[in-house]
Motif scaffolding. Sequence first.
Motif, PDB file in Angstrom:
ATOM      1  N   PHE A  44       5.772  -4.762   0.369  1.00 33.96           N
ATOM      2  CA  PHE A  44       4.857  -4.144  -0.593  1.00 33.96           C
ATOM      3  C   PHE A  44       5.191  -2.668  -0.692  1.00 33.96           C
ATOM      4  O   PHE A  44       5.819  -2.082   0.206  1.00 33.96           O
ATOM      5  CB  PHE A  44       3.394  -4.330  -0.153  1.00 33.96           C
TER       6      PHE A  44
ATOM      7  N   ASP B 234       0.317   0.241  -2.310  1.00 32.62           N
ATOM      8  CA  ASP B 234      -0.359  -1.055  -2.153  1.00 32.62           C
ATOM      9  C   ASP B 234      -0.570  -1.416  -0.683  1.00 32.62           C
ATOM     10  O   ASP B 234      -0.824  -2.577  -0.352  1.00 32.62           O
ATOM     11  CB  ASP B 234       0.463  -2.163  -2.832  1.00 32.62           C
ATOM     12  N   ARG B 235      -0.486  -0.439   0.196  1.00 28.90           N
ATOM     13  CA  ARG B 235      -0.570  -0.733   1.631  1.00 28.90           C
ATOM     14  C   ARG B 235      -1.895  -1.398   2.012  1.00 28.90           C
ATOM     15  O   ARG B 235      -1.921  -2.311   2.856  1.00 28.90           O
ATOM     16  CB  ARG B 235      -0.365   0.540   2.448  1.00 28.90           C
TER      17      ARG B 235
ATOM     18  N   GLN C 218      -3.723  -3.404   0.267  1.00 29.95           N
ATOM     19  CA  GLN C 218      -3.617  -4.816  -0.095  1.00 29.95           C
ATOM     20  C   GLN C 218      -2.700  -5.546   0.881  1.00 29.95           C
ATOM     21  O   GLN C 218      -2.961  -6.692   1.256  1.00 29.95           O
ATOM     22  CB  GLN C 218      -3.072  -4.969  -1.520  1.00 29.95           C
TER      23      GLN C 218
ATOM     24  N   TYR D  81       4.570  -8.434  -2.629  1.00 30.87           N
ATOM     25  CA  TYR D  81       3.405  -8.083  -3.444  1.00 30.87           C
ATOM     26  C   TYR D  81       3.954  -7.206  -4.566  1.00 30.87           C
ATOM     27  O   TYR D  81       4.100  -6.000  -4.430  1.00 30.87           O
ATOM     28  CB  TYR D  81       2.361  -7.356  -2.608  1.00 30.87           C
TER      29      TYR D  81
ATOM     30  N   SER E 123       3.606  -5.454  -7.441  1.00 33.39           N
ATOM     31  CA  SER E 123       2.894  -4.653  -8.434  1.00 33.39           C
ATOM     32  C   SER E 123       3.902  -3.771  -9.163  1.00 33.39           C
ATOM     33  O   SER E 123       5.098  -3.763  -8.834  1.00 33.39           O
ATOM     34  CB  SER E 123       1.844  -3.773  -7.761  1.00 33.39           C
TER      35      SER E 123
ATOM     36  N   HIS F 170       4.207  -0.738  -8.831  1.00 34.38           N
ATOM     37  CA  HIS F 170       4.705   0.263  -7.887  1.00 34.38           C
ATOM     38  C   HIS F 170       6.013  -0.177  -7.249  1.00 34.38           C
ATOM     39  O   HIS F 170       6.872   0.652  -6.935  1.00 34.38           O
ATOM     40  CB  HIS F 170       3.671   0.511  -6.781  1.00 34.38           C
TER      41      HIS F 170
ATOM     42  N   PRO G 113      -0.022  -9.051  -9.120  1.00 36.00           N
ATOM     43  CA  PRO G 113      -1.400  -8.670  -9.412  1.00 36.00           C
ATOM     44  C   PRO G 113      -1.590  -8.128 -10.825  1.00 36.00           C
ATOM     45  O   PRO G 113      -2.709  -7.780 -11.206  1.00 36.00           O
ATOM     46  CB  PRO G 113      -1.655  -7.562  -8.383  1.00 36.00           C
ATOM     47  N   GLU G 114      -0.505  -8.036 -11.584  1.00 34.30           N
ATOM     48  CA  GLU G 114      -0.583  -7.470 -12.931  1.00 34.30           C
ATOM     49  C   GLU G 114      -0.836  -8.561 -13.963  1.00 34.30           C
ATOM     50  O   GLU G 114      -0.650  -9.742 -13.698  1.00 34.30           O
ATOM     51  CB  GLU G 114       0.722  -6.729 -13.261  1.00 34.30           C
TER      52      GLU G 114
ATOM     53  N   ASN H 254      -8.666  -8.008  -6.308  1.00 34.27           N
ATOM     54  CA  ASN H 254      -9.316  -7.686  -5.044  1.00 34.27           C
ATOM     55  C   ASN H 254     -10.352  -8.723  -4.626  1.00 34.27           C
ATOM     56  O   ASN H 254     -11.043  -8.539  -3.625  1.00 34.27           O
ATOM     57  CB  ASN H 254      -9.995  -6.310  -5.137  1.00 34.27           C
TER      58      ASN H 254
END
Length: 372
Positions: free
Chosen positions: A22, A26-27, A29, A74, A76, A78, A110-111, A137
């Motif tokens: 990740f 996003d840490r 998460q 993960y 995202s 980012h 998650p997008e 979330n």
Amino acid sequence: MSYNPATHSPDSSPSYDVFLSFAGPDREQGRRFYAHLGKAGLRVFFDEHSIEVGKSITAEIQHGISSSKLFVAYYSRHLTYRDACQAELCAAYIAAQQSGNSGRLIVINPEESTDHIFPKSLTDSEHLISTASFMPNSTTWMTSITQAISKQALSLDGGIGIVPNNHHPNRRGPRKFWTHNITRYPRLWDIHTALTDNNTGGLVKPEYSSVLVTGQPGVGKTSTVNRYIHYFGAAFSNVYWQQYDRSNSPLNIQQIGAADQSDRFTLRVVDNIPADISLDDFHRLLPPAPNTCNILIGLNNRLQNILPTVTIEDLSPEEARAFISRYRSPESDTENEALDRLVDRMSRNASIVHQMALKLEDMQGIISYDDL
């Protein structure tokens, strides 16, 4: 491109069920997933808990990937441009590709869309186990993903595959590189996909795996290929880099292949392909050579109709800003604002941005961002 899985066999007794990757933003998460997966009984490689103090981070990550059943990203927005995350993904992708375990790469998205995910093959249902169907979330969303990962991990034996240590293969021939680089990860993945999928046109024989990297002068074609070799070098045993010259005969790839005892592929790069190259000269560039991939760099409309093509464009405002900052980092809010104004009004051709960055670096304390 195909590999010999027998020489890249996965760990028969993996230490982990999941390697969790990740981006820094996003840490939190990542910590939540680590906790949920742990409660489900899975052994998870998580950097905060799995890397021992004093040990090589790179070596520990390579070991963590090769000794895990699944690589879970993960993914995202980012993660798309995070150096460390993309290095992990490249290592896992190459290891899985060489051992025939491509299905062990899992993406949590998650997008709302998948336009930020590269390579695009990871958006297939085989890899993508989540979209933003639930609130990212929410407990329901987290539980659903945990159950899917747990089910898949518990059904598998062995690890993802051996992560090759040779991230910088033997390299011969001239090369160009700048002090700092901006890495266009989506384009690197496009190059690797074109080489490994072998989706070539009708004029190129099936034994070839080739791609044309093109774009206007100064956009950074050569530097992009340099970065490709840096991140994907583990897929190759040797890299041969040559400048195109009509008066020179092409490299004898048959002899190179015979001398190379590795089961990994050889990569050949031919830079400065002229716009007016004839088809006869083009075919002479690609002598029959099993286990060889070719990257041709140049601006040639004719070749775009023959080869898979990756087009390099001007830097985005974010890329230009990041590039300049690597040479001269803004030291105040005022300088940050001035850098934004500079990026807005300047050409974002990579070579021009590079020249501007060098001038700012050399004359720090004498000129400001607003002086250019």
